[in-house]
Design a protein around this motif. Structure first.
Motif, PDB file in Angstrom:
ATOM      1  N   PRO A 339      41.849  31.518  55.686  1.00 61.03           N
ATOM      2  CA  PRO A 339      41.213  30.626  54.703  1.00 61.03           C
ATOM      3  C   PRO A 339      40.274  31.358  53.756  1.00 61.03           C
ATOM      4  O   PRO A 339      40.105  30.944  52.607  1.00 61.03           O
ATOM      5  CB  PRO A 339      40.464  29.608  55.570  1.00 61.03           C
ATOM      6  N   ALA A 340      39.649  32.447  54.216  1.00 70.07           N
ATOM      7  CA  ALA A 340      38.752  33.198  53.331  1.00 70.07           C
ATOM      8  C   ALA A 340      39.531  33.837  52.184  1.00 70.07           C
ATOM      9  O   ALA A 340      39.195  33.669  51.009  1.00 70.07           O
ATOM     10  CB  ALA A 340      38.000  34.262  54.139  1.00 70.07           C
ATOM     11  N   VAL A 341      40.587  34.588  52.526  1.00 69.81           N
ATOM     12  CA  VAL A 341      41.389  35.232  51.487  1.00 69.81           C
ATOM     13  C   VAL A 341      42.098  34.182  50.641  1.00 69.81           C
ATOM     14  O   VAL A 341      42.190  34.313  49.410  1.00 69.81           O
ATOM     15  CB  VAL A 341      42.416  36.194  52.118  1.00 69.81           C
ATOM     16  N   ALA A 342      42.589  33.109  51.284  1.00 71.27           N
ATOM     17  CA  ALA A 342      43.327  32.075  50.564  1.00 71.27           C
ATOM     18  C   ALA A 342      42.440  31.338  49.561  1.00 71.27           C
ATOM     19  O   ALA A 342      42.869  31.041  48.437  1.00 71.27           O
ATOM     20  CB  ALA A 342      43.935  31.084  51.551  1.00 71.27           C
ATOM     21  N   ALA A 343      41.208  31.009  49.948  1.00 74.64           N
ATOM     22  CA  ALA A 343      40.306  30.320  49.026  1.00 74.64           C
ATOM     23  C   ALA A 343      40.009  31.180  47.809  1.00 74.64           C
ATOM     24  O   ALA A 343      39.994  30.698  46.667  1.00 74.64           O
ATOM     25  CB  ALA A 343      39.008  29.943  49.748  1.00 74.64           C
ATOM     26  N   ILE A 344      39.786  32.482  48.039  1.00 74.84           N
ATOM     27  CA  ILE A 344      39.534  33.393  46.928  1.00 74.84           C
ATOM     28  C   ILE A 344      40.789  33.528  46.064  1.00 74.84           C
ATOM     29  O   ILE A 344      40.721  33.560  44.831  1.00 74.84           O
ATOM     30  CB  ILE A 344      39.072  34.760  47.454  1.00 74.84           C
ATOM     31  N   PHE A 345      41.956  33.585  46.703  1.00 77.67           N
ATOM     32  CA  PHE A 345      43.215  33.659  45.963  1.00 77.67           C
ATOM     33  C   PHE A 345      43.387  32.442  45.060  1.00 77.67           C
ATOM     34  O   PHE A 345      43.731  32.568  43.877  1.00 77.67           O
ATOM     35  CB  PHE A 345      44.383  33.749  46.947  1.00 77.67           C
ATOM     36  N   VAL A 346      43.173  31.250  45.616  1.00 80.52           N
ATOM     37  CA  VAL A 346      43.351  30.017  44.843  1.00 80.52           C
ATOM     38  C   VAL A 346      42.384  29.985  43.664  1.00 80.52           C
ATOM     39  O   VAL A 346      42.758  29.624  42.537  1.00 80.52           O
ATOM     40  CB  VAL A 346      43.157  28.786  45.753  1.00 80.52           C
ATOM     41  N   ALA A 347      41.126  30.366  43.909  1.00 76.78           N
ATOM     42  CA  ALA A 347      40.145  30.382  42.823  1.00 76.78           C
ATOM     43  C   ALA A 347      40.564  31.351  41.722  1.00 76.78           C
ATOM     44  O   ALA A 347      40.500  31.024  40.524  1.00 76.78           O
ATOM     45  CB  ALA A 347      38.768  30.754  43.369  1.00 76.78           C
ATOM     46  N   GLN A 348      41.018  32.541  42.098  1.00 75.00           N
ATOM     47  CA  GLN A 348      41.437  33.524  41.107  1.00 75.00           C
ATOM     48  C   GLN A 348      42.704  33.072  40.387  1.00 75.00           C
ATOM     49  O   GLN A 348      42.826  33.238  39.169  1.00 75.00           O
ATOM     50  CB  GLN A 348      41.682  34.876  41.790  1.00 75.00           C
ATOM     51  N   PHE A 349      43.650  32.489  41.118  1.00 70.01           N
ATOM     52  CA  PHE A 349      44.916  32.067  40.529  1.00 70.01           C
ATOM     53  C   PHE A 349      44.710  30.978  39.487  1.00 70.01           C
ATOM     54  O   PHE A 349      45.406  30.934  38.466  1.00 70.01           O
ATOM     55  CB  PHE A 349      45.862  31.579  41.627  1.00 70.01           C
ATOM     56  N   PHE A 350      43.748  30.095  39.743  1.00 70.36           N
ATOM     57  CA  PHE A 350      43.473  29.000  38.818  1.00 70.36           C
ATOM     58  C   PHE A 350      42.318  29.308  37.864  1.00 70.36           C
ATOM     59  O   PHE A 350      41.838  28.427  37.149  1.00 70.36           O
ATOM     60  CB  PHE A 350      43.182  27.709  39.586  1.00 70.36           C
ATOM     61  N   GLY A 351      41.861  30.557  37.873  1.00 77.42           N
ATOM     62  CA  GLY A 351      40.830  30.971  36.929  1.00 77.42           C
ATOM     63  C   GLY A 351      39.474  30.338  37.167  1.00 77.42           C
ATOM     64  O   GLY A 351      38.743  30.028  36.220  1.00 77.42           O
ATOM     65  N   ILE A 352      39.093  30.149  38.445  1.00 76.16           N
ATOM     66  CA  ILE A 352      37.827  29.505  38.794  1.00 76.16           C
ATOM     67  C   ILE A 352      36.886  30.555  39.371  1.00 76.16           C
ATOM     68  O   ILE A 352      37.267  31.322  40.259  1.00 76.16           O
ATOM     69  CB  ILE A 352      38.057  28.371  39.820  1.00 76.16           C
ATOM     70  N   GLN A 353      35.666  30.595  38.880  1.00 76.61           N
ATOM     71  CA  GLN A 353      34.686  31.567  39.333  1.00 76.61           C
ATOM     72  C   GLN A 353      33.968  31.074  40.590  1.00 76.61           C
ATOM     73  O   GLN A 353      33.543  29.925  40.663  1.00 76.61           O
ATOM     74  CB  GLN A 353      33.652  31.845  38.229  1.00 76.61           C
ATOM     75  N   LEU A 354      33.860  31.947  41.577  1.00 77.44           N
ATOM     76  CA  LEU A 354      33.100  31.649  42.789  1.00 77.44           C
ATOM     77  C   LEU A 354      31.783  32.408  42.765  1.00 77.44           C
ATOM     78  O   LEU A 354      31.709  33.520  42.253  1.00 77.44           O
ATOM     79  CB  LEU A 354      33.888  32.051  44.047  1.00 77.44           C
ATOM     80  N   ASP A 355      30.739  31.780  43.302  1.00 80.88           N
ATOM     81  CA  ASP A 355      29.444  32.443  43.366  1.00 80.88           C
ATOM     82  C   ASP A 355      29.038  32.663  44.822  1.00 80.88           C
ATOM     83  O   ASP A 355      29.812  32.386  45.744  1.00 80.88           O
ATOM     84  CB  ASP A 355      28.382  31.626  42.619  1.00 80.88           C
ATOM     85  N   PHE A 356      27.823  33.145  45.029  1.00 83.41           N
ATOM     86  CA  PHE A 356      27.358  33.480  46.373  1.00 83.41           C
ATOM     87  C   PHE A 356      27.379  32.260  47.286  1.00 83.41           C
ATOM     88  O   PHE A 356      27.754  32.361  48.463  1.00 83.41           O
ATOM     89  CB  PHE A 356      25.939  34.049  46.310  1.00 83.41           C
TER      90      PHE A 356
END
Length: 468
Positions: A339-356
């Motif tokens: 889920p950690a890698v997948a959440a980051i993948f989904v955010a990057q794939f859809f162009g969404i920025q994640l913060d701390f």
């Protein structure tokens, strides 16, 4: 006079590879690719509109995501209540129970940090043309919203949201807050645990409901090939081959994390407790190997418990609690790295920025929410839980299902490896590990010699009598 032949005709059966769920998913992936490229070649009939094939693929994919959403809330509630209630079986061994849960959490924490590190470093979902998910209004959630969101506003964890449609009319949608459901389920489970016998009918009903929901979820997972065609086809129709490259990089990232946990983290933990790494690997290997092939922690459970007792020297009285509990809640592969890698993948794939704060939420959900994976096939529910908490589009769930069989083999092997290691570590720390059995000579037989195992069983019986 002729007599009709009444013998039933043998129906034609599909070949074994065609009946395999993994083969069906791969076939759906190929079909989605072909249909997506075809839809892309059709172009757009009018500005701002998709062609008929793209619309069809979009509808199929969106419908499958809706089915996943419908199953999440009842599954998480019943699974978590059952997991908490399982502690009643070890009421005389509370110290061992809490030590086990603590080490489950410690290894989950380490694993999720590895997953986040790989996701940030390798950027598996980064594309030049990120997808814009339909109906997505933007990522929601901050630290304070997370804290206040833990407090249930109603018993069902329901939330209502109002937004203005393109026509200017106000529309209200109702959805579930997954973390609130977790809080409610944990509270209900603890209350049932404290009540004891009066709560038995409720727990029996909850267990029955969980079994029904698991069956429904299995039906939803079985039609994943259809959802995969729609989701992959729509993504390819929009952005071509970029999707396939991203999924390949995602697979590499997942297996890199799994390898780090299995061949670095677990051996370091074993060594730091004075345990031979070679003996642990050789003792647990039969279960790890079966888990990789079967892709099922529950299916591997009998063998996992046997190697933990007979090869690793964990007393049966403790192993009978720790290993079954681990098969539903100790999932470093499915509930931490993935889920950690997948959440980051989904955010990057859809162009969404994640913060701390988002990364912190991933850690918290992975460590505390692993009970949501109880009794399910794969990590679909855990991924949905993580994406829902971060406010990321759930379209990513269906997208990643296309390669889930490939990932699930490695994830399950790591899950089962952890389910053998943690009881061994806890038994060693509590002074109840049979070190002679742990260090026994391994032969071609995957289990220790009967004479050594019988001696361990006698010691186990003595331990059980002392506790009684």
């Amino acid at each position: 006079m002729t007599t009709a032949n009444t013998a039933p005709r043998a129906g034609r059966k599909l070949p074994g590879w065609a009946r395999s769920f993994g083969a069906q998913i791969i076939a759906a992936l190929v079909a989605g690719l072909i249909l997506g490229l075809w839809a892309k070649s059709l172009g757009e009939p009018a500005e701002g509109q998709a062609n008929w094939l793209t619309q069809t693929l979009t509808t199929i994919g969106a419908s499958y995501v809706s089915l996943l959403k419908a199953a999440v809330a009842p599954l998480i509630f019943t699974a978590v209540v059952s997991s908490v209630a399982n502690l009643r079986a070890v009421s005389n061994a509370a110290r061992l129970a809490w030590q086990t849960l603590l080490w489950f959490a410690i290894t989950a924490f380490i694993s999720v940090l590895i997953g986040i590190g790989l996701g940030v470093a390798l950027q598996p979902g980064a594309t030049d043309t990120p997808t814009e998910p339909a109906g997505f209004s933007g990522k929601t959630g901050d630290w304070w919203a997370f804290l206040t969101g833990l407090i249930p506003s109603n018993f069902l964890g329901l939330e209502a949201a109002t937004k203005t449609a393109d026509t200017g009319a106000l529309t209200t949608t109702v959805g579930f807050n997954v973390l609130q459901i977790l809080v409610i389920a944990i509270a209900v489970g603890i209350a049932a645990l404290k009540l004891g016998k009066p709560a038995e009918p409720f727990l029996a009903l909850n267990a029955s409901a969980l079994a029904v929901i698991q069956k429904v979820l299995w039906w939803i997972i079985r039609i994943a090939p259809i959802g995969t065609i729609g989701l992959i086809g729509k993504a390819v129709a929009t952005y071509g081959w970029n999707t396939i490259g991203s999924l390949g990089m995602f697979t590499v990232s997942i297996y890199a994390g799994l390898a780090l946990v299995l061949f670095v983290v677990y051996p370091v933990l074993a060594k730091s407790h004075g345990l031979s790494v070679r003996q642990w690997f050789s003792g647990a290997w039969p279960a790890i190997q079966l888990a990789f092939v079967s892709r099922s922690s529950m299916g591997t459970l009998p063998l996992t418990q046997r190697v933990t007792e007979r090869n690793l020297g964990v007393p049966r009285a403790y192993a009978s609690f720790a290993v079954p509990l681990g098969s539903t809640t100790k999932m470093d592969g499915c509930a931490s790295i993935y889920p950690a890698v997948a959440a980051i993948f989904v955010a990057q794939f859809f162009g969404i920025q994640l913060d701390f704060v988002d990364y912190l939420l991933i850690v918290i959900v992975s460590v505390l929410g692993s009970a949501a994976t109880a009794g399910t096939t794969g990590a679909t529910v855990m991924l949905t839980l993580t994406l829902s908490t971060l406010g990321l589009p759930l379209e990513g769930v269906g997208l990643l299902l296309a390669i889930d069989p490939i990932l699930d083999m490695g994830r399950t092997a790591v899950n089962v490896a952890g389910q053998t290691l943690i009881p061994t570590i806890v038994a060693k720390r509590q002074g109840i590990l049979d070190t002679s059995l742990y260090n026994a000579h391994r032969t071609s037989d995957p289990f220790a010699d009967d004479a050594v195992a019988d001696a361990a069983a006698a010691d186990d019986a003595e331990l059980a009598g002392a506790r009684a």
